[in-house]
Design a protein around this motif. Structure first.
Motif, short mmCIF file in Angstrom:
data_model
loop_
_atom_site.label_atom_id
_atom_site.label_comp_id
_atom_site.label_asym_id
_atom_site.label_seq_id
_atom_site.Cartn_x
_atom_site.Cartn_y
_atom_site.Cartn_z
N ALA A 45 4.75 -4.51 39.30
CA ALA A 45 4.75 -5.91 38.89
C ALA A 45 5.85 -6.18 37.88
CB ALA A 45 3.39 -6.28 38.30
N ARG A 46 6.04 -5.27 36.94
CA ARG A 46 7.12 -5.44 35.95
C ARG A 46 8.49 -5.29 36.60
NH1 ARG A 46 6.49 -6.37 30.90
NH2 ARG A 46 4.50 -6.10 29.84
N LEU A 47 8.61 -4.37 37.57
CA LEU A 47 9.88 -4.22 38.28
C LEU A 47 10.24 -5.51 39.01
CD1 LEU A 47 9.46 -0.67 39.83
CD2 LEU A 47 11.24 -1.35 38.24
N ARG A 48 9.25 -6.07 39.68
CA ARG A 48 9.48 -7.31 40.43
C ARG A 48 9.95 -8.42 39.50
NH1 ARG A 48 4.89 -7.27 42.32
NH2 ARG A 48 5.26 -6.24 44.32
N ALA A 49 9.27 -8.55 38.37
CA ALA A 49 9.62 -9.60 37.41
C ALA A 49 10.99 -9.35 36.79
CB ALA A 49 8.55 -9.68 36.32
N ALA A 50 11.29 -8.08 36.50
CA ALA A 50 12.58 -7.75 35.89
C ALA A 50 13.73 -8.00 36.85
CB ALA A 50 12.58 -6.29 35.43
N GLN A 51 13.54 -7.69 38.13
CA GLN A 51 14.60 -7.95 39.11
C GLN A 51 14.91 -9.44 39.20
OE1 GLN A 51 13.70 -7.63 43.29
NE2 GLN A 51 15.74 -6.84 43.79
N ARG A 52 13.87 -10.26 39.20
CA ARG A 52 14.08 -11.70 39.27
C ARG A 52 14.69 -12.26 37.99
NH1 ARG A 52 10.79 -10.57 43.21
NH2 ARG A 52 10.39 -12.05 44.91
N ASP A 53 14.28 -11.71 36.86
CA ASP A 53 14.84 -12.16 35.59
C ASP A 53 16.33 -11.84 35.51
OD1 ASP A 53 14.55 -13.16 32.79
OD2 ASP A 53 15.13 -11.10 32.33
N LEU A 54 16.72 -10.64 35.93
CA LEU A 54 18.14 -10.28 35.94
C LEU A 54 18.92 -11.19 36.89
CD1 LEU A 54 17.81 -6.39 35.90
CD2 LEU A 54 18.89 -7.78 34.11
N ALA A 55 18.34 -11.49 38.05
CA ALA A 55 19.03 -12.36 39.00
C ALA A 55 19.28 -13.74 38.40
CB ALA A 55 18.22 -12.47 40.29
N ARG A 56 18.32 -14.23 37.63
CA ARG A 56 18.50 -15.54 36.99
C ARG A 56 19.58 -15.49 35.90
NH1 ARG A 56 12.81 -15.75 37.86
NH2 ARG A 56 12.40 -14.88 35.80
N ARG A 57 19.91 -14.29 35.48
CA ARG A 57 21.01 -14.11 34.52
C ARG A 57 22.34 -13.82 35.22
NH1 ARG A 57 18.72 -12.38 29.26
NH2 ARG A 57 16.45 -12.49 29.41
N GLY A 58 22.33 -13.89 36.55
CA GLY A 58 23.54 -13.67 37.33
C GLY A 58 23.76 -12.25 37.76
N LEU A 59 22.74 -11.39 37.65
CA LEU A 59 22.87 -9.96 37.93
C LEU A 59 21.85 -9.57 38.98
CD1 LEU A 59 23.07 -8.90 34.18
CD2 LEU A 59 25.01 -9.07 35.75
N PHE A 60 22.28 -9.46 40.24
CA PHE A 60 21.36 -9.18 41.34
C PHE A 60 21.39 -7.69 41.65
CE2 PHE A 60 20.44 -9.80 46.12
CZ PHE A 60 19.08 -9.61 45.90
N VAL A 61 20.32 -7.00 41.29
CA VAL A 61 20.24 -5.56 41.47
C VAL A 61 19.01 -5.22 42.30
CG1 VAL A 61 21.44 -5.10 39.29
CG2 VAL A 61 18.93 -5.19 39.33
N GLU A 62 18.99 -3.99 42.82
CA GLU A 62 17.82 -3.56 43.58
C GLU A 62 16.67 -3.26 42.63
OE1 GLU A 62 18.83 -0.06 45.76
OE2 GLU A 62 19.44 1.08 44.01
N PRO A 63 15.42 -3.19 43.13
CA PRO A 63 14.27 -2.99 42.24
C PRO A 63 14.38 -1.76 41.34
CG PRO A 63 13.51 -3.68 44.39
CD PRO A 63 15.00 -3.45 44.53
N THR A 64 14.84 -0.62 41.89
CA THR A 64 14.98 0.57 41.06
C THR A 64 15.89 0.30 39.86
OG1 THR A 64 14.65 2.04 42.95
CG2 THR A 64 15.72 2.98 41.01
N ALA A 65 16.96 -0.44 40.09
CA ALA A 65 17.94 -0.72 39.03
C ALA A 65 17.38 -1.62 37.95
CB ALA A 65 19.20 -1.33 39.63
N ALA A 66 16.28 -2.30 38.24
CA ALA A 66 15.66 -3.18 37.24
C ALA A 66 14.68 -2.43 36.34
CB ALA A 66 14.93 -4.32 37.95
N ALA A 67 14.47 -1.13 36.59
CA ALA A 67 13.46 -0.38 35.86
C ALA A 67 13.72 -0.35 34.36
CB ALA A 67 13.35 1.04 36.41
#
Length: 369
Positions: free
Chosen positions: A318-340
């Motif tokens: 759940a935190r990975l999912r939220a972190a990936q979306r948060d980074l994308a909203r900052r202009g940084l689109f990464v895979e879920p592992t990279a959001a860890a």
């Protein structure tokens, strides 16, 4: 002219001290079947020697065990951007194959090119496989990549596009590794293992050399790093030790290692005060790139974190999912592992200046469901 130390000539086992020539195709210690370390002393030089050098990780020539590479795609020198007060991210997903694994693959495939094997084999959950496929294409080496079933289709497509052959193995990450190791024992095969071969770690250590250069000859208080097999963390620890030994930094950063909560053997061992990690069952997680039930370099990873004064963190899907979306909203689109790492930092910010890597591009996987 660069002042060069002699290139590495021998592997050494960190457990039983067995040795083998780096010119052999022996991929592990013949006595204990564990990973090799490299008998090599780096000689990094001061910042003012770097001006005008090649704009890739090969600019740190004195710290690398190979010189004058022919296999390069301009890897390294990724940007450092601010995420929040006291927290910056190094954008290692902006590499030729869209992940940090290019750092290690560039160095390890350069070694393979010099040895001239009949073929190269690797195992991967995706990103290391795409990196090895690309660099083997650059080197003109045939390559087969053993991947677990369920590997992201875009990663398989990328491996094929480079001309490598993906071998999809039923089961999880460990099953793919076993299949690759079996193939690696055949004559004429070079095993491009990002876990067992230390040349890969000497490539990933350039992550820290770049930070040191970007920050004007210093390092942050904390390095937060994703850990499955631990190749980026061990490379970071190696670079810190080399910079300190050369008198180029005074203190070492704390290493904070992040694992996926469903598959976290190292975090469990660290909490128990154990020197080694017991294998854990494989389990589904969005962070497939760090879901390693039995990391071969567990002892080294645990020791490196403890000696740095660092710690382990685990993150839920759940935190990975939220972190990936948060980074994308900052202009940084990464895979879920990279959001860890971002998931861990937002849940529990470390003190002082912190740097984390964004290791793989979101284009490889898409948004987590």
């Amino acid at each position: 002219m660069l002042s060069r130390m002699p290139e590495a000539t021998s592997y050494v086992c960190p457990v039983c001290e067995a040795r083998s020539s780096t010119s052999s195709l022996t991929w592990c210690c013949p006595r204990c079947r564990g990973p090799w370390d490299l008998d090599f002393t780096a000689a990094p030089t001061a910042l003012d020697t770097l001006a005008g050098r090649v704009d890739s990780l090969w600019r740190y020539a004195e710290a690398l065990p190979l010189s004058q590479p022919r296999v390069s795609l301009g890897e390294g020198r990724t940007p450092l951007v601010r995420l929040a007060d006291g927290v910056s991210a190094k954008l290692d997903y902006l590499m030729p194959t869209l992940s940090f694994k290019d750092r290690g693959a560039a160095v390890l495939v350069e070694l393979a090119r010099r040895l001239g094997p009949e073929r190269v084999v690797a195992d991967s959950s995706g990103n290391a496989g795409t990196a090895f496929a690309a660099y083997c294409a650059r080197a003109g080496l045939p390559c087969a990549v053993y991947v677990p079933e369920g590997t992201a289709p875009k990663k398989l497509e990328q491996i094929r596009a480079y001309g490598a052959r993906p071998e999809v193995v039923p089961g999880g990450r460990e099953a793919a590794a076993r299949a690759a190791r079996s193939a690696a024992d055949e004559p004429g095969v070079f095993y491009a293992s990002h876990v067992f071969n230390p040349y890969f770690l000497h490539g990933t250590k350039t992550y820290v050399y770049e930070l040191w250069e970007d920050l004007g000859g210093r390092l942050p208080d904390t390095l937060v790093l994703p850990v499955g097999n631990g190749t980026l963390l061990l490379g970071a620890a190696l670079a810190v030790a080399e910079l300190r030994a050369a008198g180029l930094v005074e203190r070492r950063p704390a290493l904070v290692a992040v694992q996926a909560e469903p598959v976290a053997p190292l975090a469990r061992a660290f909490a128990a005060g154990a020197a080694d990690a017991e294998p854990v069952p494989a389990a589904p997680t969005l962070a497939e790139g760090i879901a390693i039930p039995a990391p071969p370099r567990a002892r080294q990873i645990l020791r490196a974190v403890r000696e740095s004064g660092g710690a382990f963190r685990t993150v839920t899907d759940a935190r990975l999912r939220a972190a990936q979306r948060d980074l994308a909203r900052r202009g940084l689109f990464v895979e879920p592992t990279a959001a860890a790492c971002w998931a861990a930092v937002t849940a529990s910010p470390p003190p002082g200046e912190t740097v984390l890597p964004l290791c793989g591009a979101g284009a490889k996987t898409g948004l987590a469901p």
